[in-house]
Design a protein around this motif. Sequence first.
Motif, PDB file in Angstrom:
ATOM      1  N   LEU A   1      11.098  -1.695   5.126  1.00 10.58           N
ATOM      2  CA  LEU A   1      11.103  -0.610   4.147  1.00 10.58           C
ATOM      3  C   LEU A   1      12.559  -0.279   3.856  1.00 10.58           C
ATOM      4  O   LEU A   1      13.293   0.166   4.744  1.00 10.58           O
ATOM      5  CB  LEU A   1      10.365   0.605   4.700  1.00 10.58           C
ATOM      6  CG  LEU A   1      10.505   1.918   3.926  1.00 10.58           C
ATOM      7  CD1 LEU A   1       9.988   1.785   2.504  1.00 10.58           C
ATOM      8  CD2 LEU A   1       9.772   3.041   4.666  1.00 10.58           C
TER       9      LEU A   1
ATOM     10  N   LEU B   1       6.993  -2.164  11.177  1.00  9.42           N
ATOM     11  CA  LEU B   1       7.824  -1.874  10.008  1.00  9.42           C
ATOM     12  C   LEU B   1       9.223  -1.455  10.433  1.00  9.42           C
ATOM     13  O   LEU B   1       9.402  -0.513  11.203  1.00  9.42           O
ATOM     14  CB  LEU B   1       7.174  -0.759   9.185  1.00  9.42           C
ATOM     15  CG  LEU B   1       7.853  -0.378   7.863  1.00  9.42           C
ATOM     16  CD1 LEU B   1       7.777  -1.542   6.865  1.00  9.42           C
ATOM     17  CD2 LEU B   1       7.194   0.868   7.277  1.00  9.42           C
TER      18      LEU B   1
ATOM     19  N   VAL C   1      12.930   0.042   9.117  1.00 15.52           N
ATOM     20  CA  VAL C   1      13.394   0.925   8.047  1.00 15.52           C
ATOM     21  C   VAL C   1      14.911   0.834   7.952  1.00 15.52           C
ATOM     22  O   VAL C   1      15.614   0.975   8.953  1.00 15.52           O
ATOM     23  CB  VAL C   1      12.967   2.386   8.297  1.00 15.52           C
ATOM     24  CG1 VAL C   1      13.469   3.285   7.172  1.00 15.52           C
ATOM     25  CG2 VAL C   1      11.445   2.488   8.426  1.00 15.52           C
TER      26      VAL C   1
ATOM     27  N   TYR D   1       9.039  -3.231   0.972  1.00 17.48           N
ATOM     28  CA  TYR D   1       8.826  -2.018   0.180  1.00 17.48           C
ATOM     29  C   TYR D   1      10.199  -1.440  -0.149  1.00 17.48           C
ATOM     30  O   TYR D   1      11.100  -1.437   0.686  1.00 17.48           O
ATOM     31  CB  TYR D   1       8.013  -0.976   0.962  1.00 17.48           C
ATOM     32  CG  TYR D   1       6.800  -1.553   1.651  1.00 17.48           C
ATOM     33  CD1 TYR D   1       5.621  -1.794   0.956  1.00 17.48           C
ATOM     34  CD2 TYR D   1       6.839  -1.866   3.016  1.00 17.48           C
ATOM     35  CE1 TYR D   1       4.523  -2.340   1.586  1.00 17.48           C
ATOM     36  CE2 TYR D   1       5.746  -2.411   3.658  1.00 17.48           C
ATOM     37  CZ  TYR D   1       4.586  -2.650   2.938  1.00 17.48           C
ATOM     38  OH  TYR D   1       3.505  -3.196   3.567  1.00 17.48           O
TER      39      TYR D   1
ATOM     40  N   THR E   1      12.096   2.034  -1.770  1.00 15.09           N
ATOM     41  CA  THR E   1      12.011   3.427  -2.211  1.00 15.09           C
ATOM     42  C   THR E   1      13.341   3.787  -2.852  1.00 15.09           C
ATOM     43  O   THR E   1      14.398   3.636  -2.232  1.00 15.09           O
ATOM     44  CB  THR E   1      11.723   4.358  -1.019  1.00 15.09           C
ATOM     45  OG1 THR E   1      10.489   3.965  -0.417  1.00 15.09           O
ATOM     46  CG2 THR E   1      11.598   5.793  -1.480  1.00 15.09           C
TER      47      THR E   1
ATOM     48  N   LEU F   1       5.233   8.203  -0.442  1.00 17.49           N
ATOM     49  CA  LEU F   1       5.442   6.864   0.113  1.00 17.49           C
ATOM     50  C   LEU F   1       4.514   6.625   1.298  1.00 17.49           C
ATOM     51  O   LEU F   1       3.865   5.573   1.398  1.00 17.49           O
ATOM     52  CB  LEU F   1       6.898   6.710   0.537  1.00 17.49           C
ATOM     53  CG  LEU F   1       7.201   5.527   1.466  1.00 17.49           C
ATOM     54  CD1 LEU F   1       7.067   4.219   0.716  1.00 17.49           C
ATOM     55  CD2 LEU F   1       8.592   5.674   2.081  1.00 17.49           C
TER      56      LEU F   1
ATOM     57  N   LEU G   1       1.747   3.633   1.711  1.00 19.05           N
ATOM     58  CA  LEU G   1       1.744   2.646   2.792  1.00 19.05           C
ATOM     59  C   LEU G   1       0.369   2.602   3.459  1.00 19.05           C
ATOM     60  O   LEU G   1      -0.164   1.530   3.765  1.00 19.05           O
ATOM     61  CB  LEU G   1       2.817   2.990   3.826  1.00 19.05           C
ATOM     62  CG  LEU G   1       4.277   2.752   3.407  1.00 19.05           C
ATOM     63  CD1 LEU G   1       5.227   3.382   4.422  1.00 19.05           C
ATOM     64  CD2 LEU G   1       4.566   1.264   3.248  1.00 19.05           C
TER      65      LEU G   1
END
Length: 367
Positions: free
Chosen positions: A18, A43, A45, A68, A70, A344, A348
């Motif tokens: 992410l 995941l 980040v 992903y 953002t 978000l 997910l």
Amino acid sequence: MGGGAELPQRGREKRELLLFTPPHSEGEIDDLINEIKEEFPNLDVEFSQVAPDGKSEVPKELYQRATYLTTFNWLPPNAAAAPNLKFIQFLSAGVNHVAKHPIYTDSKIPLLSANGIHGPQIAEWVIMMFLNHSHKFVPLYEQQKQRLWNPATGKNVTDSPGKTVGILGYGSIGRQVARVAKAMGMKVLAYTASPRPTPESRRDDGFIVPGTGDPDGSFPSAWYNGLDKENLHEFLSQKIDLLVLAVPLTKSTTHFLSTPEFHLLNKSNPAGTYIANISRGQVIDQPKLIEALEEKLISGAALDVTDPEPLPKEDPLWEAPNVLVTPHVSGSSTVYAQRATQVLQQNLRRLRDGGRLINEVDREKGY
């Protein structure tokens, strides 16, 4: 050890990434990020902070690996440069600012807006401006600065019960305006691009801040729809006291309000309609708005958006009568980043569980 297939090992699962490229610091959303990491143990980040203009350099290896993204306005150069993206979660309600980007025009990567997070603060801005106008706060404040005690300035005011608010664009922001206006005793009229003839079609299936909005679409006493002038004019003929512009900017809504519409508002409500624009400046034909204010076709206007932005110092809009201008700040809030991250988080979950993504942008419609 004997032969046979080797059992899968959790630690060897392909990890997802992410990638956050927001203009704010990651510290604002630490708690939510920790929640996401705990809920999605596979995941990773990563943050790559960008400038507000979106021109910062994000390390290529990050967006090449990202599952992903953002972001507010930064995007990889094209879809091929980010081959693993499953969706892009924008932190803004609209995505018109990237409508010409190759990822928008030439890819099928789901683009998700943060629609729904702005309702409380923008609705408060709209009502604040309307009350400032109807209760003559500005002249009273100017009087205070001059140390004048003149009660007559604040005598001939109007209150809200029995007035009509027309909401042009009945999305999450419009629905929260409706909730507050209804509590003040106002009648609510809703206008949408597409027909909403059934209770199910009037529901809000997007992100909703708990305790806000109009989830089942029950506040309006009447619904109108269409992107043609005939239907718009029918709506504007309803003696509207407060007209709230909350439509997305598209080809159809550019200069949606101009001289014919201002004359129509004046005809249906000679006392004067007050206009609050929190959508985009180009929705109003701005030079014609100035003329309408000067000719008293409307009672005033509150504008958080202008055309262009920033509004040049020499622009005549600054000096137009009965106008209040703020620099595109009505959506600001100390909890903005947290709410956007909650959208978000829900997306997910929905992708993991095979559900329908929230706030997916229809590229044809532009919102």
